[in-house]
Motif scaffolding. Structure first.
Motif, PDB file in Angstrom:
ATOM      1  N   UNK A  21       0.824  -1.205   0.000  1.00 56.00           N
ATOM      2  CA  UNK A  21       0.000   0.000   0.000  1.00 56.00           C
ATOM      3  C   UNK A  21       0.862   1.260   0.000  1.00 56.00           C
ATOM      4  N   UNK A  22       0.680   2.113  -0.989  1.00 53.11           N
ATOM      5  CA  UNK A  22       1.316   3.421  -0.950  1.00 53.11           C
ATOM      6  C   UNK A  22       0.344   4.335  -0.215  1.00 53.11           C
ATOM      7  N   UNK A  23       0.844   5.053   0.794  1.00 50.62           N
ATOM      8  CA  UNK A  23      -0.060   5.833   1.646  1.00 50.62           C
ATOM      9  C   UNK A  23      -0.369   7.193   1.031  1.00 50.62           C
ATOM     10  N   UNK A  24      -1.295   7.264   0.131  1.00 52.58           N
ATOM     11  CA  UNK A  24      -1.732   8.559  -0.389  1.00 52.58           C
ATOM     12  C   UNK A  24      -2.898   9.025   0.477  1.00 52.58           C
ATOM     13  N   UNK A  25      -3.211  10.302   0.366  1.00 53.32           N
ATOM     14  CA  UNK A  25      -4.213  10.887   1.261  1.00 53.32           C
ATOM     15  C   UNK A  25      -5.556  10.136   1.208  1.00 53.32           C
ATOM     16  N   UNK A  26      -5.934   9.733   0.017  1.00 50.65           N
ATOM     17  CA  UNK A  26      -7.244   9.091  -0.118  1.00 50.65           C
ATOM     18  C   UNK A  26      -7.275   7.679   0.461  1.00 50.65           C
ATOM     19  N   UNK A  27      -6.103   7.069   0.474  1.00 46.07           N
ATOM     20  CA  UNK A  27      -6.070   5.679   0.957  1.00 46.07           C
ATOM     21  C   UNK A  27      -5.712   5.605   2.430  1.00 46.07           C
ATOM     22  N   UNK A  28      -5.483   6.776   3.036  1.00 49.29           N
ATOM     23  CA  UNK A  28      -5.109   6.795   4.441  1.00 49.29           C
ATOM     24  C   UNK A  28      -6.200   6.133   5.275  1.00 49.29           C
ATOM     25  N   UNK A  29      -5.793   5.331   6.235  1.00 45.20           N
ATOM     26  CA  UNK A  29      -6.774   4.647   7.064  1.00 45.20           C
ATOM     27  C   UNK A  29      -7.403   5.652   8.029  1.00 45.20           C
ATOM     28  N   UNK A  30      -8.714   5.591   8.125  1.00 41.43           N
ATOM     29  CA  UNK A  30      -9.435   6.505   9.009  1.00 41.43           C
ATOM     30  C   UNK A  30     -10.044   5.732  10.180  1.00 41.43           C
ATOM     31  N   UNK A  31      -9.769   6.174  11.372  1.00 41.07           N
ATOM     32  CA  UNK A  31     -10.315   5.542  12.576  1.00 41.07           C
ATOM     33  C   UNK A  31     -11.427   6.426  13.114  1.00 41.07           C
ATOM     34  N   UNK A  32     -12.564   5.821  13.362  1.00 37.39           N
ATOM     35  CA  UNK A  32     -13.704   6.619  13.820  1.00 37.39           C
ATOM     36  C   UNK A  32     -13.913   6.499  15.310  1.00 37.39           C
ATOM     37  N   UNK A  33     -14.088   7.648  15.950  1.00 38.67           N
ATOM     38  CA  UNK A  33     -14.437   7.642  17.373  1.00 38.67           C
ATOM     39  C   UNK A  33     -15.621   8.586  17.592  1.00 38.67           C
ATOM     40  N   UNK A  34     -16.342   8.341  18.669  1.00 40.29           N
ATOM     41  CA  UNK A  34     -17.484   9.187  19.013  1.00 40.29           C
ATOM     42  C   UNK A  34     -17.263   9.713  20.420  1.00 40.29           C
ATOM     43  N   UNK A  35     -17.675  10.947  20.640  1.00 36.90           N
ATOM     44  CA  UNK A  35     -17.596  11.461  22.010  1.00 36.90           C
ATOM     45  C   UNK A  35     -19.004  11.828  22.454  1.00 36.90           C
ATOM     46  N   UNK A  36     -19.361  11.287  23.630  1.00 41.13           N
ATOM     47  CA  UNK A  36     -20.695  11.553  24.178  1.00 41.13           C
ATOM     48  C   UNK A  36     -20.569  11.575  25.696  1.00 41.13           C
ATOM     49  N   UNK A  37     -21.203  12.519  26.330  1.00 37.07           N
ATOM     50  CA  UNK A  37     -21.143  12.676  27.786  1.00 37.07           C
ATOM     51  C   UNK A  37     -19.713  12.572  28.315  1.00 37.07           C
ATOM     52  N   UNK A  59     -19.022  14.243  17.303  1.00 34.10           N
ATOM     53  CA  UNK A  59     -19.417  14.834  18.575  1.00 34.10           C
ATOM     54  C   UNK A  59     -20.927  14.649  18.743  1.00 34.10           C
ATOM     55  N   UNK A  60     -21.310  13.794  19.678  1.00 32.97           N
ATOM     56  CA  UNK A  60     -22.727  13.494  19.886  1.00 32.97           C
ATOM     57  C   UNK A  60     -23.320  14.302  21.038  1.00 32.97           C
ATOM     58  N   UNK A  61     -22.668  15.410  21.375  1.00 33.11           N
ATOM     59  CA  UNK A  61     -23.171  16.298  22.434  1.00 33.11           C
ATOM     60  C   UNK A  61     -23.561  17.634  21.834  1.00 33.11           C
ATOM     61  N   UNK A  62     -24.300  18.424  22.633  1.00 37.92           N
ATOM     62  CA  UNK A  62     -24.593  19.797  22.222  1.00 37.92           C
ATOM     63  C   UNK A  62     -23.359  20.675  22.430  1.00 37.92           C
ATOM     64  N   UNK A  63     -22.541  20.309  23.434  1.00 35.90           N
ATOM     65  CA  UNK A  63     -21.335  21.084  23.735  1.00 35.90           C
ATOM     66  C   UNK A  63     -20.261  20.821  22.680  1.00 35.90           C
TER      67      UNK A  63
END
Lengths: 114, 277
Positions: A21-37, A59-63
């Motif tokens: 794998x050549x790491x170009x911007x589009x192929x970069x691995x994306x890790x998803x996280x959620x923040x709540x409370x 961001x799953x908060x209003x803040x």
């Protein structure tokens, strides 16, 4: 010291270039996280050493939440109920923390690079 | 309440320093206060707008609009600071002479006060949008604690104003004939610092990918998040692990300003001509 770093970087580049794998911007691995409370889910992600990656935080908060890590080199604010994307440079193996700069003592997560 | 106070104070700290320096640099220049107040007001209005459209800006450039926008406004501020310093190099001596001779305020003249107003506006905008989002979030989240949080935020803003006042009062203690040199020096460092931050944001956006390797890491020495780290970050552009591009941009900006200032300095050319005679 600088020379050593340069050689290490160069050999790293050679290893990466010869890999599948050549790491170009589009192929970069994306890790998803959620923040709540004030909690990151997941609060730990594991990534490969020497490869740049992205974190997508929802961001799953209003803040608002300011995702920050001085070690990993990002600082970006997400308005309430929105998501953001940050680029992270290739890292050496180790454990790096990130946090919500609005709650730096409470809302903490880590990236394990191996 | 204390939490909100600390968060807001940390954000306004940088803008507070910049305003203090600009106030000192333009001390005794007629009308300068109004220009600076205008810059602050524009920065606050811009912050509120930016906070309102934060999501839209975020979506630009495949999710990296925030970085590109901030890199752009910082670049504008850098140009304004350079313009100001070059102008001062040409006319600073006349100003100082006029001040000591007449002992009265200098006429407004062609001094680029607008340039400094833009710089102040950018400094406020940079951190203000985050404060606006934060305070908006407090109001939105409601709950019992919202009034305490709001009070903390307001106190944080007031303390930020205190930083401006302290910076200003500290700087104006310097005798007038040295004050211009000192503030020009501070403004030069500020320009280099903002230029390197702009470079860091371009790298963070992923749209620029040159010299992205970390040049060094001094986090063991001074933590960027500490008060000392933040102070140095604003004043001289301290970054605990800058990229090579950041270091290069910093040095180029600094050298460019020093060289141009020397070239434009009114004393410089005549002396060279006299030596040639």
């Amino acid at each position: 010291m600088r020379k050593l770093q340069f050689i290490a970087a160069l050999s790293g580049a050679v290893v990466m270039a010869s890999g599948p794998v050549a790491a170009s911007a589009d192929e970069m691995k994306t890790y998803e996280i959620t923040v709540k409370d004030k909690v990151f889910t997941p609060n730990e992600i594991t990534v490969k050493a020497g490869e740049p990656f992205r974190i997508k935080m929802t961001n799953a908060n209003a803040m608002p939440v300011e995702l920050e890590s001085s070690k990993l080199g990002f600082e970006k604010v997400a308005a309430g109920f929105s998501d953001i994307l940050v680029n992270v440079r290739a890292q050496a193996p180790g454990t790096y923390t990130f946090f919500d700069d609005f709650h730096p003592k409470e809302t903490i997560g880590k990236v394990v690079v191996q | 309440m204390l939490g909100a106070l600390i968060i807001v104070f940390r954000e306004v700290f940088e803008a507070g320093l910049v305003i203090g320096i600009v106030l000192a640099a333009t001390r005794l220049v007629a009308g300068s206060r109004w220009w600076i107040a205008g810059g602050v007001a524009a920065g606050i209005a811009g912050s509120a707008l930016l906070a309102m459209f934060a999501e839209v800006v975020s979506q630009w450039a495949d999710g990296f609009g925030q970085e590109l926008f901030n890199a752009g406004v910082l670049a504008i501020a850098v140009c304004m600071l350079i313009w100001h310093n070059l102008w001062m190099a040409r006319h600073g001596r006349e100003l100082a002479a006029e001040l000591t001779a007449a002992g009265e305020a200098v006429r407004e003249g062609s001094r680029p006060l607008a340039a400094l107003a833009v710089v102040v506006g950018v400094a406020v905008l940079r951190e203000g949008a985050e404060i606006a989002l934060f305070m908006y979030g407090i109001v939105l989240a409601g709950g019992d604690s919202w009034s305490a949080l709001a009070l903390g935020s307001v106190l944080g803003l007031v303390l930020g104003g205190g930083v401006s006042a302290l910076t200003y009062l500290g700087l104006v203690k310097i005798p007038t004939r040295y004050l211009f040199s000192v503030t020009s020096g501070l403004i030069t460092l500020l320009a280099a610092s903002m230029a390197s931050q702009s470079a860091a944001l371009l790298l963070a956006s992923g749209k620029v990918n040159v010299l992205s390797a970390t040049a060094w890491d001094t986090s063991w020495l001074i933590d960027e998040g500490s008060i000392l780290g933040r102070l140095l970050h604003t004043l001289i552009g301290y970054a605990q692990s800058p990229s090579e591009l950041q270091v290069l941009v910093y040095i180029v900006t600094l050298v460019a300003i020093v060289v141009l200032t020397k070239a434009l300095s009114p004393n410089h050319a005549p002396r060279a001509a006299a030596a040639g005679r």
